[in-house]
Design a protein around this motif. Structure first.
Motif, PDB file in Angstrom:
ATOM      1  N   LEU A  79       0.849  -1.124   0.078  1.00 56.50           N
ATOM      2  CA  LEU A  79      -0.009  -0.210   0.102  1.00 56.50           C
ATOM      3  C   LEU A  79       1.056   1.133   0.080  1.00 56.50           C
ATOM      4  O   LEU A  79       1.782   1.306   0.683  1.00 56.50           O
ATOM      5  N   PRO A  80       0.810   2.147  -1.048  1.00 54.98           N
ATOM      6  CA  PRO A  80      -0.298   2.235  -2.052  1.00 54.98           C
ATOM      7  C   PRO A  80       0.214   1.025  -3.075  1.00 54.98           C
ATOM      8  O   PRO A  80       1.419   1.001  -3.169  1.00 54.98           O
ATOM      9  N   CYS A 277      -5.492   6.378  -3.197  1.00 53.07           N
ATOM     10  CA  CYS A 277      -4.953   6.187  -1.887  1.00 53.07           C
ATOM     11  C   CYS A 277      -4.337   7.491  -1.286  1.00 53.07           C
ATOM     12  O   CYS A 277      -3.340   7.899  -1.782  1.00 53.07           O
ATOM     13  N   TRP A 315      -0.668  -1.591   7.557  1.00 48.36           N
ATOM     14  CA  TRP A 315      -0.884  -1.192   6.069  1.00 48.36           C
ATOM     15  C   TRP A 315       0.280  -1.057   5.415  1.00 48.36           C
ATOM     16  O   TRP A 315       0.212  -1.198   4.130  1.00 48.36           O
ATOM     17  N   VAL A 333      -8.646   5.627   1.867  1.00 52.41           N
ATOM     18  CA  VAL A 333      -7.970   4.642   0.814  1.00 52.41           C
ATOM     19  C   VAL A 333      -9.590   3.974   0.255  1.00 52.41           C
ATOM     20  O   VAL A 333     -10.399   3.272   0.941  1.00 52.41           O
ATOM     21  N   SER A 358      -5.393   1.378  -4.403  1.00 54.43           N
ATOM     22  CA  SER A 358      -6.149   0.985  -3.052  1.00 54.43           C
ATOM     23  C   SER A 358      -5.675  -0.586  -2.862  1.00 54.43           C
ATOM     24  O   SER A 358      -4.852  -1.372  -3.389  1.00 54.43           O
TER      25      SER A 358
END
Length: 375
Positions: A79-80, A277, A315, A333, A358
């Protein structure tokens, strides 16, 4: 209707940052863990197809018969789910929080400004080696006597992003498909052991311009399939080809313009990240108000959490010292068909059809496919 729980990438067990150490291990480089279980090989080629999501690949078997016939599975981008971040993970073997290339646009702590890591210029005043200080896997491989090559477009040679994420590799410019294959074959034969990364961007570019549901994207996928097959054809004996991607892509059907929504501007100092994001950097003392306003406007169309919660929930994987400050005070997100654009600050998004970033499976899941050279 409440938002579904966020599907956090499987860092350490089945994610893109686990591929580079697995390659090092299969090449016999000491201290590397073969988390993904790659077979032993003296020469390894990692073919990185920008924008080739697992779900999109499996949905287009007729356009990509060679790739769909290879053995493999889905792994998680970080992420992202975006190019800068995944290139950082492939270059370092670290999750996004470890290498700090945390998205398209991130705040440079203490400066009050954003840095676009894709368009990053030498005159930006940010040294690539300082901004991304972790050793690269290419440096580790070269130090152990492995011939290390990076095959990609000529205009990407020696860019700040390349110096941040792929230092230690010999950059081999190649613009045409035939050049990509020829330079890859030569690089794989450059030593008794070789680690070659090949980067091809056209599928992603087509998706951004035309969308992943377009005929143009499907035609481009056919060329990608042929590229992978031609590289497999020239693998030396005992070499291993790993085909992967940096992210998938979706065609969002709804756009929320932060530049035309006053409630999304109050207390906001900077708006970073990308449409799928977002990093929202609050003015001093305004974080809670900003968090509440974004939750009220966006509702259940996105995961909207404070930075500390996103970091604590993994994350970004393990976050190295000094990297958390690059993430927005509020992380937004989208998980449905929403794109959060900024028409005045980011006019380039107005022309994009396909987007990514996302944690949803269509953007997060990427292939890890393998083929071997003759025995």
């Amino acid at each position: 209707m409440s938002a579904p729980p966020p599907p956090v990438p499987r860092y350490g067990t089945g994610a893109l940052p686990d591929l580079p150490p697995s390659v090092l291990a299969t090449l016999g480089v000491p201290g590397a863990a073969n988390v993904l279980g790659l077979p032993p090989a003296a020469r390894v080629c990692v073919l990185l197809i920008d924008g080739l999501g697992w779900e999109q690949l499996r949905a287009h078997r007729d356009e990509a018969p060679f790739l769909n016939a290879l053995s493999g599975r889905a792994i998680d981008a970080g992420l992202p789910a975006t190019t800068v971040t995944s290139i950082g993970s492939l270059g370092t073997g670290l999750p996004p929080g470890g290498h700090g290339l945390l998205g398209l646009q991130v705040a440079v702590p203490g400066t009050g400004r954003l840095l676009n890591l894709l368009r990053w210029r030498d005159d930006a005043g940010v040294d690539p080696g300082e901004f991304q200080p972790a050793p690269t896997v290419y440096e580790r491989a070269a130090a152990d006597g492995v011939a290390v090559g990076y095959v990609g477009a000529r205009h990407l040679r020696n860019t700040p992003l390349s110096r941040a994420a792929s230092r230690g590799a010999v950059y081999l410019p190649a613009d045409a498909l035939g050049e990509l294959v020829g330079r890859t074959e030569a690089a794989l034969r450059a030593g008794d052991r070789a680690y070659v990364t090949v980067y091809h961007a056209d599928l992603d570019a087509t998706g951004h311009r035309r969308g992943v549901d377009s005929a143009e994207w499907r035609f481009q996928l056919r060329f990608v399939d042929q590229l992978a097959e031609r590289i497999a054809d020239v693998l030396p004996a005992g070499a291993l080809l790993c085909v992967t991607a940096d992210h998938g892509m979706v065609d969002p059907g709804e756009r929320l313009d932060a530049d035309r929504t006053p409630a999304l501007q109050d207390g906001v100092a900077l708006l970073g990240g990308d449409a799928r994001c977002r990093y929202v950097y609050a003015e001093p003392g305004a974080r809670e108000d900003v968090l509440a306003a974004w939750r009220a406007v966006v509702g259940d169309r996105a995961w909207v959490v404070p930075r500390e919660e996103a970091v604590a929930d993994g994350w970004f994987g393990q976050v190295a010292p000094g990297m958390a400050e690059r993430i927005g005070d509020v992380v937004v997100v989208p998980h449905g068909g929403l794109a959060i654009v900024a028409s005045e600050r980011e006019p380039w998004l107005e022309h994009m059809v396909g987007m990514h970033g996302s944690m949803i499976s269509a953007e997060r899941l990427v292939p890890l496919l393998t083929a071997s050279g003759p025995t």
